[in-house]
Each structure stands twice: as C-alpha cells, then as structure tokens.
Design a protein around this motif. Structure first.
Motif, PDB file in Angstrom:
ATOM      1  N   GLY A 127       3.780   1.922  -2.216  1.00 38.34           N
ATOM      2  CA  GLY A 127       5.155   2.089  -1.583  1.00 38.34           C
ATOM      3  C   GLY A 127       5.605   3.443  -1.603  1.00 38.34           C
ATOM      4  O   GLY A 127       5.110   4.269  -2.451  1.00 38.34           O
ATOM      5  N   MET A 142      -2.636   5.567   0.240  1.00 39.54           N
ATOM      6  CA  MET A 142      -3.291   4.525   0.699  1.00 39.54           C
ATOM      7  C   MET A 142      -4.887   4.820   0.715  1.00 39.54           C
ATOM      8  O   MET A 142      -5.636   3.759   0.379  1.00 39.54           O
ATOM      9  N   ILE A 156       2.505  -4.266  -0.093  1.00 41.09           N
ATOM     10  CA  ILE A 156       3.420  -3.083   0.315  1.00 41.09           C
ATOM     11  C   ILE A 156       4.774  -3.189  -0.046  1.00 41.09           C
ATOM     12  O   ILE A 156       5.461  -4.520   0.220  1.00 41.09           O
ATOM     13  N   SER A 177       8.844  -2.105  -0.300  1.00 40.22           N
ATOM     14  CA  SER A 177       9.811  -1.218   0.476  1.00 40.22           C
ATOM     15  C   SER A 177      11.261  -1.787  -0.018  1.00 40.22           C
ATOM     16  O   SER A 177      11.351  -2.902   0.034  1.00 40.22           O
ATOM     17  N   GLN A 200       1.727  -8.751   1.975  1.00 39.44           N
ATOM     18  CA  GLN A 200       0.594  -8.611   0.881  1.00 39.44           C
ATOM     19  C   GLN A 200      -0.614  -9.374   1.531  1.00 39.44           C
ATOM     20  O   GLN A 200      -0.494 -10.248   2.267  1.00 39.44           O
ATOM     21  N   THR A 258       3.915  -0.516   6.702  1.00 39.37           N
ATOM     22  CA  THR A 258       2.364  -0.735   6.579  1.00 39.37           C
ATOM     23  C   THR A 258       1.509   0.199   7.516  1.00 39.37           C
ATOM     24  O   THR A 258       0.627   0.810   7.190  1.00 39.37           O
ATOM     25  N   PHE A 290       1.500   3.560   6.659  1.00 41.92           N
ATOM     26  CA  PHE A 290       0.830   4.097   5.473  1.00 41.92           C
ATOM     27  C   PHE A 290      -0.587   4.102   6.066  1.00 41.92           C
ATOM     28  O   PHE A 290      -1.362   5.019   5.474  1.00 41.92           O
TER      29      PHE A 290
END
Ligand SMILES: Nc1ncnc2c1ncn2[C@@H]1O[C@H](COP(=O)(O)OP(=O)(O)OP(=O)(O)O)[C@@H](O)[C@H]1O
Length: 335
Positions: free
Chosen positions: A35, A198, A210, A212, A219, A234, A237
């Motif tokens: 995150g 990442m 993830i 936030s 997940q 995501t 990332f």
C-alpha cells in the motif's frame, strides 16, 4: 497461521487507520501487504503482536486468541514472533553478537547457551566474520542481517517484516529477500511482510493484499493479482511492468486489426493456444511484443498480439482464448 477478523484500529485522535480488515495467512505463506504511505500497513502489522491494541475485531495466531492473553502470556507469545524493521533497530553501543544475544538475554536464556546460539544465528545470516563489529561499521544489508538473526533467536514460527528492504539498494534488497525466503523454508516460518514495493511482492510472496485508506481492497495469490488486477490501485502498483509497451503500441494501430494484451498464466502458457486459435478461426495473429514476469510461484507471460481477419471472427477468437484461461485485455478494438 494468522487470522484477522474484522479488525479496526481507531487512534485516540480519532484517526481510523485500519478499517474492518479480515485476512488469513496460512502456515508457510510469504504474505505481502502492499500500500502507499499512510495506507495503514504499519498500524496493521503492529496489531498482530499487540504493539498496538485493536479497537475491535479478532486476531488469532495458530488458533490462539491473541487478544485474550494477559501481559505475561503476551510476552511469552511474542518470543515466537520475530520482527524486522526498515531501520533495523539495532543497539549502537553493542557489537553484532551482543545485539543478537540481547534477544536471548531478555528471553532468560542460560548464559552458557547464548554464545553457541549466537554463533549458529550469525552463521545462518552469513555474518560469522562480523561478530565483533559495531552496527556503525556495517552496510545496510549487513545491519538487516543482524536484525534477522535477532528475530530468529527464539525459534519463532512467525516473522513480521515492516518495510525491511525499503532502505536498501536493489541488489542488497534482492539478497535480503533471498535470505528471508531461505529462512522461511528452513524453519517453516509464516511470513507477513508489508511493503510499498511491488518488486518485493513479485520476488518472494505467494499471496498479497492491497491496502488503501485502511482497507484491504483486493487480496489473493500473487499470480492471480498480477494477471488480473481488479482495482485501480492494484493496476497502478503493477502498471510499471508494461507502461512502455502500451505507449509504443499507440503507433501500431491498424484499422480492422484488434490489438490485445494476453496474459498466459501458469500451465496455460505452456499450451499452444495461439496456434489453436489460428487453426480454429483461420485468422492471422502477429506477435508485437511480450514479457515474462517470473513470480515466486509461477511465470506469467504477457503477449501483445495483433489479430487480422474478419472483426467478428477476431471477437470470437478472443472469446476462445478467454475460455482457455487466458486473461485478455483489448488494447485497440480495430475501429
Ligand atoms: N500513534 C498514532 N496516533 C495517531 N495516528 C496514527 C498513529 N500511528 C499512525 N497513525 C496514522 O495512521 C495512518 C496510517 O499510518 P501507518 O503508519 O499505519 O501507514 P503505513 O501504510 O504504514 O504508511 P508508511 O509506509 O508511511 O508508514 C496515518 O494517517 C498515520 O498518520
């Protein structure tokens, strides 16, 4: 195994840092929580060993309700939870061996056993020759090795890592991640690591969540998240992986020829999917480019393909690929 059920943390100033988080870290997992800064990752990891008390929710480690432990029981349990930090948290006035010994002293180890155990631990992390050095005489990577040795001192079953590689250069990061992976396997550790990189997740984690704004937004298995990210954060990332190729593709648009990004996951990458599609629909497929992400669990092939033929047939070809477990994103629809 670590289980969190509907865990919340509201600080005394009213800040709601962890919002209704539920997750399960299985024995043997290297579970990443990724995150941006301020997402609540540190708060979350600190709840697991009760460096912070959750406001509500449940936390179990190997089935044991951590929140029900009294002070003495908690101290006992914490001995079996190793933790490593971004800034190593070493004692500057103690040598390497004294830093590692410290974890054994506070766990009331017998003096005569401590020396032997410290030697074993320094051997594991590859620092036997630096036993008499002080932290100020070590590189960042070596300092992190000392803190890993200290975390392993009491034979933990859980390792918590709070941005352990964030202060290190890429090469050192890689060697520390390799060490974490090696000790995870050697000692059957369950590892939970938080990171904003990442690369770290890609390199050693098998599962990822993830985070936030205090919430877990996504997940799952790392290869699934890489192959088919659902949320914007995501995607951001992992977007760096193909940014360049996507931009290059803007120059390659040809009317009537769709361009797709096809992600071949696990076994599907081994199968001659492209030739099957060509044979079945009689279209042409050009490979424009591609990369392979080598994850810790599986390889994912990303191919940019240009389809050529009747547009409706191209659409059918895409459907067939999707039916064969290929994740297809249409980059240009041919119009
Ligand atoms: N002790 C505290 N009291 C009040 N607020 C806090 C406390 N600790 C953290 N916070 C707040 O909780 C939020 C989440 O912080 P946290 O450190 O958990 O995030 P993070 O994802 O680990 O970010 P970073 O990588 O920058 O440390 C932030 O807004 C932070 O200011």
């Amino acid at each position: 195994m670590i289980t969190l059920e509907n865990v919340n943390k509201i600080y005394s100033n009213g800040l709601h840092a962890v919002k209704d988080v539920s997750l399960k870290v299985n024995e043997g997992d290297i579970f990443g929580i990724i995150g941006l800064s301020g997402a609540g990752k540190s708060s979350l990891i600190r709840l697991i060993n009760r460096l912070e008390e959750p406001t509500s929710g449940k936390i179990f480690i190997n089935g044991e309700d951590i929140l029900s432990l009294n002070k003495t029981e908690l101290l006992e349990r914490r001995k079996k939870i190793g933790m490593i930090f971004q800034h190593f948290n070493l004692l500057s006035s103690r040598t390497v061996e004294e830093n590692v010994a410290f974890a054994l002293e506070i766990a009331n180890w017998n003096k005569k056993d401590i020396g032997k155990r410290v030697s074993e631990l320094l051997e594991i992390v590859g620092l036997s020759d630096k036993a008499k050095y002080y932290p100020s005489q070590l590189s960042g990577g070596q300092k992190q090795r000392v803190s890993i040795a200290r975390a392993l001192a009491n034979n933990p079953d859980i390792l918590l890592s709070d941005e352990a590689t964030s202060a290190l250069d890429p090469k050192t990061t890689k060697s520390i991640l390799e060490l974490i992976k090696a000790i995870q396997q050697k000692f059957s550790l369950t590892v939970l690591m938080i990171t904003h990189q990442m690369e770290v997740v890609k390199e050693i984690c098998n599962k990822v969540a993830i985070m936030s704004d205090g919430k877990i937004v996504e997940q799952g298995g790392v290869h699934h998240i890489f192959a088919d990210p659902k949320t914007e954060i995501t995607k951001e990332f992992i977007s760096y992986v193909h940014q360049q190729t996507d931009t290059t593709l803007n120059y390659l648009h040809h009317k009537g020829k769709k361009i797709i990004k096809a992600k071949f996951l696990g076994t599907s990458s081994q199968e001659p999917i492209i030739s099957k599609v060509i044979k079945k629909y009689g279209i042409d497929i050009n490979i424009l480019g591609g990369t392979i992400d080598k994850l810790s669990t599986v390889n994912i092939g990303h191919l940019y393909l240009e389809l050529d033929g009747d547009l409706d047939i191209q659409t059918k070809a895409i459907e067939l690929m999707r039916n064969m477990d290929v994740v297809v994103e249409v980059v240009y629809n041919g119009n």
